[in-house]
Design a protein around this motif. Structure first.
Motif, PDB file in Angstrom:
ATOM      1  N   LEU A 308       0.773  -1.148  -0.259  1.00  0.00           N
ATOM      2  CA  LEU A 308      -0.175   0.125  -0.006  1.00  0.00           C
ATOM      3  C   LEU A 308       1.094   1.363   0.034  1.00  0.00           C
ATOM      4  O   LEU A 308       0.369   2.212  -0.492  1.00  0.00           O
ATOM      5  N   MET A 309       2.252   1.191   0.631  1.00  0.00           N
ATOM      6  CA  MET A 309       2.854   2.215   0.598  1.00  0.00           C
ATOM      7  C   MET A 309       3.879   2.212  -0.396  1.00  0.00           C
ATOM      8  O   MET A 309       4.319   3.643  -0.785  1.00  0.00           O
ATOM      9  N   LEU A 310       4.349   1.242  -1.129  1.00  0.00           N
ATOM     10  CA  LEU A 310       5.482   1.274  -1.813  1.00  0.00           C
ATOM     11  C   LEU A 310       5.181   1.965  -3.335  1.00  0.00           C
ATOM     12  O   LEU A 310       5.974   2.518  -3.977  1.00  0.00           O
ATOM     13  N   THR A 311       3.958   2.277  -3.445  1.00  0.00           N
ATOM     14  CA  THR A 311       3.793   3.276  -4.951  1.00  0.00           C
ATOM     15  C   THR A 311       3.535   4.489  -4.519  1.00  0.00           C
ATOM     16  O   THR A 311       3.353   5.304  -5.574  1.00  0.00           O
ATOM     17  N   GLY A 312       3.843   4.797  -3.169  1.00  0.00           N
ATOM     18  CA  GLY A 312       3.735   6.331  -3.253  1.00  0.00           C
ATOM     19  C   GLY A 312       2.746   7.159  -2.217  1.00  0.00           C
ATOM     20  O   GLY A 312       2.775   8.208  -1.898  1.00  0.00           O
ATOM     21  N   ARG A 313       1.779   6.122  -1.672  1.00  0.00           N
ATOM     22  CA  ARG A 313       0.852   6.371  -0.522  1.00  0.00           C
ATOM     23  C   ARG A 313       2.008   7.198   0.626  1.00  0.00           C
ATOM     24  O   ARG A 313       3.078   6.653   0.820  1.00  0.00           O
ATOM     25  N   VAL A 314       1.369   8.343   1.450  1.00  0.00           N
ATOM     26  CA  VAL A 314       1.905   8.747   2.482  1.00  0.00           C
ATOM     27  C   VAL A 314       1.163   8.554   3.612  1.00  0.00           C
ATOM     28  O   VAL A 314      -0.174   8.791   3.601  1.00  0.00           O
ATOM     29  N   LEU A 315       1.568   7.758   4.682  1.00  0.00           N
ATOM     30  CA  LEU A 315       0.831   7.911   6.018  1.00  0.00           C
ATOM     31  C   LEU A 315       1.475   8.705   6.954  1.00  0.00           C
ATOM     32  O   LEU A 315       2.661   8.360   7.428  1.00  0.00           O
ATOM     33  N   THR A 316       0.783   9.501   7.721  1.00  0.00           N
ATOM     34  CA  THR A 316       1.452  10.436   8.709  1.00  0.00           C
ATOM     35  C   THR A 316       0.268  10.503   9.911  1.00  0.00           C
ATOM     36  O   THR A 316      -0.677  10.195   9.817  1.00  0.00           O
ATOM     37  N   GLY A 317       0.694  11.136  10.887  1.00  0.00           N
ATOM     38  CA  GLY A 317      -0.224  11.804  11.913  1.00  0.00           C
ATOM     39  C   GLY A 317       0.299  13.116  12.668  1.00  0.00           C
ATOM     40  O   GLY A 317       1.646  13.445  12.553  1.00  0.00           O
ATOM     41  N   ALA A 318      -0.491  13.586  13.637  1.00  0.00           N
ATOM     42  CA  ALA A 318       0.057  14.577  14.483  1.00  0.00           C
ATOM     43  C   ALA A 318      -0.866  15.059  15.226  1.00  0.00           C
ATOM     44  O   ALA A 318      -2.264  14.829  15.236  1.00  0.00           O
ATOM     45  N   PHE A 319      -0.544  15.023  16.731  1.00  0.00           N
ATOM     46  CA  PHE A 319      -1.211  15.603  17.680  1.00  0.00           C
ATOM     47  C   PHE A 319      -1.486  17.079  17.442  1.00  0.00           C
ATOM     48  O   PHE A 319      -0.542  17.736  16.930  1.00  0.00           O
ATOM     49  N   PHE A 320      -2.618  17.544  18.009  1.00  0.00           N
ATOM     50  CA  PHE A 320      -2.815  18.994  17.927  1.00  0.00           C
ATOM     51  C   PHE A 320      -2.780  19.700  16.649  1.00  0.00           C
ATOM     52  O   PHE A 320      -2.497  20.690  16.294  1.00  0.00           O
ATOM     53  N   GLY A 321      -3.066  18.700  15.634  1.00  0.00           N
ATOM     54  CA  GLY A 321      -3.012  19.477  14.148  1.00  0.00           C
ATOM     55  C   GLY A 321      -1.868  19.907  13.679  1.00  0.00           C
ATOM     56  O   GLY A 321      -1.725  20.660  12.782  1.00  0.00           O
ATOM     57  N   GLY A 322      -0.726  19.307  14.439  1.00  0.00           N
ATOM     58  CA  GLY A 322       0.637  20.140  13.909  1.00  0.00           C
ATOM     59  C   GLY A 322       0.835  21.356  14.374  1.00  0.00           C
ATOM     60  O   GLY A 322       2.127  22.034  13.989  1.00  0.00           O
ATOM     61  N   PHE A 323      -0.012  22.063  15.176  1.00  0.00           N
ATOM     62  CA  PHE A 323       0.227  23.434  15.570  1.00  0.00           C
ATOM     63  C   PHE A 323       1.363  23.197  16.835  1.00  0.00           C
ATOM     64  O   PHE A 323       1.285  22.633  17.743  1.00  0.00           O
TER      65      PHE A 323
END
Length: 378
Positions: A308-323
């Motif tokens: 699912l990732m090898l073709t270029g998808r990006v999976l990320t996350g963030a507390f507090f919207g990255g603020f």
């Protein structure tokens, strides 16, 4: 009569253990020590993350005073606090910003190594707490503890805000609104004309929709198993709403058909690892970006096919919207005061603090978006 330097006795909602209703108790709140601030809480929101503690999904120390989405007024400050004074309006920050650690110095990170989000130790920076009840130590919750008339926080975990800010509204900037809105505009960096899907239409999910709309997304698909939330989602900018229960195939397949192979941006705002995987699968295989916003239980894990990732998808996350908390919270409050953003519609219920358990029942039963508990008006 000044309370500075004195122990304050006040009301608080104490959580004595999981799967128990919160108990309104008289507690003692000690004065702030060096580089600490004591705050009179005016309004605080009821958030799903607090309910995770009540349900036993998060492993914390008990007894504890929960609450982390609030606004209040500085009552007193400890030695060495130079940027705050009694009377200032403030928002406590569940992600501190010390400004000195590697995370704080990284412009691409909003975390701080002095957070208590990973271990849930329930103490301030000096490894103690300012709360006692019935002779027992009561723990702090993620640097804030706002289900109390007075709380004490480290000065790296509080932001001074606009003096005209209505505290019973901007309290949502302390968590729910910022977490969702920032996930769209800061973490995902949604582009104009793009397609987005938001899984979960609580207060945070709706705030993601607000962010996607502000960023100029052309298609914003809202997903929830509760169709009663669809009207509010469309009010905030969703272009389409779908219920996974209406389909006999995986929701990611439905979304792929609706968006020519997958969305540009997918947001999981529930805290369910299965839905996190569905969100990943629903993103376009060539460069689609998935943002994990929801807080999963402490023992949760994810498993998915690495292809699912090898073709270029990006999976990320963030507390507090990255603020970055101390930097971005005051600016977001300014934007609200200056009518550049509006999230008043997220607040569906306002209750006196003593009805806090009713506020959680509204949340669990899907009858509220955000309930704000008021101690007093300011």
């Amino acid at each position: 009569m000044s309370t500075a330097g004195k122990v304050i006795k006040c009301k608080a909602a104490v959580c004595w253990g999981p799967k128990q209703p919160l108990s309104i108790e008289e507690i003692e709140v000690a004065p702030p020590k060096a580089h600490e601030v004591r705050i009179k809480i005016v309004a605080t929101g009821v958030c799903r993350s607090d309910d995770h503690v009540l349900s036993g999904a998060l492993d914390v120390n008990f007894p504890i005073i929960l609450g982390h989405e609030a606004a209040g007024i500085v009552e007193s400050v400890g030695e060495g606090v130079t940027n705050l004074k009694p009377g200032d309006k403030v928002i406590p920050l569940f992600i501190p910003q010390c400004g000195k650690c590697r995370c704080c110095k990284n412009p691409d990170s909003n975390f701080c190594v002095k957070n208590d989000l990973e271990k849930f130790n329930g103490v301030l920076q000096d490894n103690t707490t300012r709360f006692t009840c019935k002779g027992k130590t009561v723990y702090n919750f993620i640097s804030t503890s706002t289900f109390t008339e007075y709380t004490v926080v480290d000065d790296i975990a509080v932001a001074k805000i606009h003096p005209d800010a209505p505290l019973d509204k901007v309290c949502l900037i302390g968590c729910g609104f910022s977490t969702g809105y920032g996930s769209a505009v800061k973490t995902a960096k949604v582009k104009p004309g793009s397609s987005c899907v938001v899984f979960g239409l609580g207060g945070v999910g709706l705030s993601v929709i607000i962010g996607c709309k502000v960023a100029g997304a052309a298609k914003i698909i809202a997903v929830d198993v509760n169709p009663d939330k669809f009207a509010k989602a469309k009010e905030f900018g969703a272009t389409e709403c779908i219920n996974p229960k209406d389909y006999d195939r995986p929701i990611n397949e439905v979304l792929a058909e609706m968006t020519d192979g997958g969305v540009d941006y997918a947001f999981e705002v529930i805290g369910n690892t299965g839905i996190m995987t569905s969100a990943l699968k629903s993103s376009f295989f060539c460069g689609g970006k998935t943002v994990i916003v929801g807080l999963a239980p402490s023992n949760a894990t994810m498993t998915f096919d690495p292809m699912l990732m090898l073709t270029g998808r990006v999976l990320t996350g963030a507390f507090f919207g990255g603020f970055k908390s101390k930097d971005d919270v005051p600016q977001t409050v300014d934007d609200y005061v200056n009518k550049k953003i509006n999230f008043d519609g997220l607040i569906t219920h306002e209750l006196p603090f003593e009805q806090i358990n009713e506020g959680f029942e509204l949340l669990r039963n899907g009858k509220s978006i955000r309930t704000v508990l008021n101690f007093c008006r300011a």
